[in-house]
Design a protein around this motif. Structure first.
Motif, PDB file in Angstrom:
ATOM      1  N   GLU A  33       0.838  -1.194   0.000  1.00  0.00           N
ATOM      2  CA  GLU A  33       0.000   0.000   0.000  1.00  0.00           C
ATOM      3  C   GLU A  33       0.873   1.245   0.000  1.00  0.00           C
ATOM      4  O   GLU A  33       2.084   1.168  -0.044  1.00  0.00           O
ATOM      5  N   ALA A  34       0.227   2.396   0.053  1.00  0.00           N
ATOM      6  CA  ALA A  34       0.963   3.666   0.108  1.00  0.00           C
ATOM      7  C   ALA A  34       1.755   3.741   1.409  1.00  0.00           C
ATOM      8  O   ALA A  34       1.284   3.319   2.456  1.00  0.00           O
ATOM      9  N   GLN A  35       2.951   4.271   1.316  1.00  0.00           N
ATOM     10  CA  GLN A  35       3.815   4.355   2.481  1.00  0.00           C
ATOM     11  C   GLN A  35       4.223   5.798   2.722  1.00  0.00           C
ATOM     12  O   GLN A  35       4.275   6.604   1.804  1.00  0.00           O
ATOM     13  N   LEU A  36       4.520   6.122   3.941  1.00  0.00           N
ATOM     14  CA  LEU A  36       5.004   7.415   4.419  1.00  0.00           C
ATOM     15  C   LEU A  36       3.999   8.551   4.266  1.00  0.00           C
ATOM     16  O   LEU A  36       3.862   9.374   5.147  1.00  0.00           O
ATOM     17  N   PHE A  37       3.276   8.635   3.158  1.00  0.00           N
ATOM     18  CA  PHE A  37       2.293   9.699   2.977  1.00  0.00           C
ATOM     19  C   PHE A  37       0.869   9.169   3.036  1.00  0.00           C
ATOM     20  O   PHE A  37      -0.069   9.876   2.690  1.00  0.00           O
ATOM     21  N   ALA A  38       0.677   7.942   3.486  1.00  0.00           N
ATOM     22  CA  ALA A  38      -0.660   7.373   3.600  1.00  0.00           C
ATOM     23  C   ALA A  38      -1.384   7.996   4.792  1.00  0.00           C
ATOM     24  O   ALA A  38      -0.801   8.734   5.585  1.00  0.00           O
ATOM     25  N   GLU A  39      -2.652   7.695   4.919  1.00  0.00           N
ATOM     26  CA  GLU A  39      -3.430   8.210   6.041  1.00  0.00           C
ATOM     27  C   GLU A  39      -2.924   7.609   7.352  1.00  0.00           C
ATOM     28  O   GLU A  39      -2.508   6.456   7.404  1.00  0.00           O
ATOM     29  N   THR A  40      -3.005   8.396   8.415  1.00  0.00           N
ATOM     30  CA  THR A  40      -2.606   7.924   9.737  1.00  0.00           C
ATOM     31  C   THR A  40      -3.641   6.934  10.233  1.00  0.00           C
ATOM     32  O   THR A  40      -4.838   7.082   9.981  1.00  0.00           O
ATOM     33  N   SER A  41      -3.170   5.924  10.960  1.00  0.00           N
ATOM     34  CA  SER A  41      -4.027   4.813  11.345  1.00  0.00           C
ATOM     35  C   SER A  41      -5.189   5.217  12.246  1.00  0.00           C
ATOM     36  O   SER A  41      -6.245   4.638  12.189  1.00  0.00           O
ATOM     37  N   GLY A  42      -5.026   6.178  13.128  1.00  0.00           N
ATOM     38  CA  GLY A  42      -6.128   6.586  13.995  1.00  0.00           C
ATOM     39  C   GLY A  42      -5.637   7.487  15.106  1.00  0.00           C
ATOM     40  O   GLY A  42      -4.499   7.936  15.111  1.00  0.00           O
ATOM     41  N   ALA A  43      -6.527   7.750  16.057  1.00  0.00           N
ATOM     42  CA  ALA A  43      -6.198   8.670  17.137  1.00  0.00           C
ATOM     43  C   ALA A  43      -5.087   8.112  18.027  1.00  0.00           C
ATOM     44  O   ALA A  43      -4.146   8.806  18.357  1.00  0.00           O
ATOM     45  N   GLY A  44      -5.183   6.871  18.421  1.00  0.00           N
ATOM     46  CA  GLY A  44      -4.140   6.242  19.212  1.00  0.00           C
ATOM     47  C   GLY A  44      -4.086   6.751  20.635  1.00  0.00           C
ATOM     48  O   GLY A  44      -4.992   7.408  21.141  1.00  0.00           O
ATOM     49  N   THR A  45      -2.974   6.461  21.286  1.00  0.00           N
ATOM     50  CA  THR A  45      -2.779   6.836  22.679  1.00  0.00           C
ATOM     51  C   THR A  45      -2.155   8.227  22.764  1.00  0.00           C
ATOM     52  O   THR A  45      -1.937   8.884  21.756  1.00  0.00           O
ATOM     53  N   VAL A  46      -1.855   8.641  23.972  1.00  0.00           N
ATOM     54  CA  VAL A  46      -1.208   9.937  24.177  1.00  0.00           C
ATOM     55  C   VAL A  46       0.162   9.933  23.511  1.00  0.00           C
ATOM     56  O   VAL A  46       0.576  10.924  22.903  1.00  0.00           O
ATOM     57  N   TYR A  47       0.878   8.828  23.608  1.00  0.00           N
ATOM     58  CA  TYR A  47       2.197   8.741  22.986  1.00  0.00           C
ATOM     59  C   TYR A  47       2.098   8.795  21.463  1.00  0.00           C
ATOM     60  O   TYR A  47       2.968   9.363  20.797  1.00  0.00           O
ATOM     61  N   ASP A  48       1.047   8.216  20.914  1.00  0.00           N
ATOM     62  CA  ASP A  48       0.829   8.327  19.476  1.00  0.00           C
ATOM     63  C   ASP A  48       0.562   9.777  19.068  1.00  0.00           C
ATOM     64  O   ASP A  48       1.071  10.239  18.046  1.00  0.00           O
ATOM     65  N   GLN A  49      -0.221  10.479  19.867  1.00  0.00           N
ATOM     66  CA  GLN A  49      -0.490  11.887  19.567  1.00  0.00           C
ATOM     67  C   GLN A  49       0.789  12.717  19.616  1.00  0.00           C
ATOM     68  O   GLN A  49       0.992  13.600  18.784  1.00  0.00           O
ATOM     69  N   ILE A  50       1.669  12.428  20.571  1.00  0.00           N
ATOM     70  CA  ILE A  50       2.962  13.115  20.642  1.00  0.00           C
ATOM     71  C   ILE A  50       3.791  12.784  19.410  1.00  0.00           C
ATOM     72  O   ILE A  50       4.435  13.654  18.823  1.00  0.00           O
ATOM     73  N   GLY A  51       3.762  11.531  18.989  1.00  0.00           N
ATOM     74  CA  GLY A  51       4.479  11.120  17.783  1.00  0.00           C
ATOM     75  C   GLY A  51       3.950  11.811  16.540  1.00  0.00           C
ATOM     76  O   GLY A  51       4.722  12.203  15.662  1.00  0.00           O
ATOM     77  N   TYR A  52       2.616  11.986  16.449  1.00  0.00           N
ATOM     78  CA  TYR A  52       2.042  12.685  15.297  1.00  0.00           C
ATOM     79  C   TYR A  52       2.506  14.136  15.252  1.00  0.00           C
ATOM     80  O   TYR A  52       2.854  14.660  14.187  1.00  0.00           O
ATOM     81  N   ALA A  53       2.517  14.779  16.420  1.00  0.00           N
ATOM     82  CA  ALA A  53       2.951  16.180  16.474  1.00  0.00           C
ATOM     83  C   ALA A  53       4.438  16.295  16.137  1.00  0.00           C
ATOM     84  O   ALA A  53       4.851  17.205  15.397  1.00  0.00           O
ATOM     85  N   LEU A  54       5.254  15.391  16.655  1.00  0.00           N
ATOM     86  CA  LEU A  54       6.684  15.407  16.340  1.00  0.00           C
ATOM     87  C   LEU A  54       6.926  15.153  14.861  1.00  0.00           C
ATOM     88  O   LEU A  54       7.795  15.782  14.254  1.00  0.00           O
ATOM     89  N   ARG A  55       6.165  14.233  14.287  1.00  0.00           N
ATOM     90  CA  ARG A  55       6.316  13.922  12.867  1.00  0.00           C
ATOM     91  C   ARG A  55       6.066  15.157  12.009  1.00  0.00           C
ATOM     92  O   ARG A  55       6.838  15.454  11.091  1.00  0.00           O
ATOM     93  N   GLU A  56       4.997  15.888  12.305  1.00  0.00           N
ATOM     94  CA  GLU A  56       4.714  17.109  11.559  1.00  0.00           C
ATOM     95  C   GLU A  56       5.791  18.161  11.773  1.00  0.00           C
ATOM     96  O   GLU A  56       6.207  18.845  10.835  1.00  0.00           O
ATOM     97  N   GLY A  57       6.254  18.286  13.004  1.00  0.00           N
ATOM     98  CA  GLY A  57       7.310  19.257  13.295  1.00  0.00           C
ATOM     99  C   GLY A  57       8.610  18.934  12.583  1.00  0.00           C
ATOM    100  O   GLY A  57       9.277  19.828  12.044  1.00  0.00           O
ATOM    101  N   PHE A  58       8.983  17.656  12.570  1.00  0.00           N
ATOM    102  CA  PHE A  58      10.205  17.251  11.867  1.00  0.00           C
ATOM    103  C   PHE A  58      10.083  17.477  10.369  1.00  0.00           C
ATOM    104  O   PHE A  58      11.052  17.853   9.713  1.00  0.00           O
ATOM    105  N   PHE A  59       8.905  17.249   9.814  1.00  0.00           N
ATOM    106  CA  PHE A  59       8.705  17.461   8.378  1.00  0.00           C
ATOM    107  C   PHE A  59       8.938  18.919   8.009  1.00  0.00           C
ATOM    108  O   PHE A  59       9.671  19.228   7.067  1.00  0.00           O
ATOM    109  N   TYR A  60       8.313  19.819   8.772  1.00  0.00           N
ATOM    110  CA  TYR A  60       8.471  21.240   8.456  1.00  0.00           C
ATOM    111  C   TYR A  60       9.860  21.751   8.790  1.00  0.00           C
ATOM    112  O   TYR A  60      10.377  22.631   8.102  1.00  0.00           O
ATOM    113  N   ALA A  61      10.489  21.217   9.824  1.00  0.00           N
ATOM    114  CA  ALA A  61      11.862  21.627  10.146  1.00  0.00           C
ATOM    115  C   ALA A  61      12.832  21.148   9.076  1.00  0.00           C
ATOM    116  O   ALA A  61      13.808  21.839   8.774  1.00  0.00           O
TER     117      ALA A  61
END
Length: 81
Positions: A33-61
């Protein structure tokens, strides 16, 4: 000038690698399937939410960091001189 190049290059490499790791963890459901730019799997836990925010921050940085050191800082120094 070489130090600005290395700062931008380091930001590109480090943030790009960290973005690829986090995007691989959260966006790759399977190899067929599509990789790296595919849809995120779901809301997840608090640690997943932190990972989502870090992922976006690293992309823009990884994009804005080298642009700043390679383009904006040299232009501003040239305009001041």
């Amino acid at each position: 000038m070489a130090d600005e190049f290395m700062k931008g290059f380091a930001l590109l490499m480090v943030c790009g690698l960290l973005w690829m790791v986090l995007a691989g963890w959260y966006n790759t459901a399977g190899f067929e399937e599509a990789q790296l730019f595919a849809e995120t799997s779901g809301a997840g836990t608090v640690y997943d939410q932190i990972g989502y925010a870090l992922r976006e921050g690293f992309f823009y940085a990884a994009i804005l960091g080298p642009l700043t050191f390679w383009v904006l800082i040299p232009i501003s120094r040239r305009m001041r001189a």
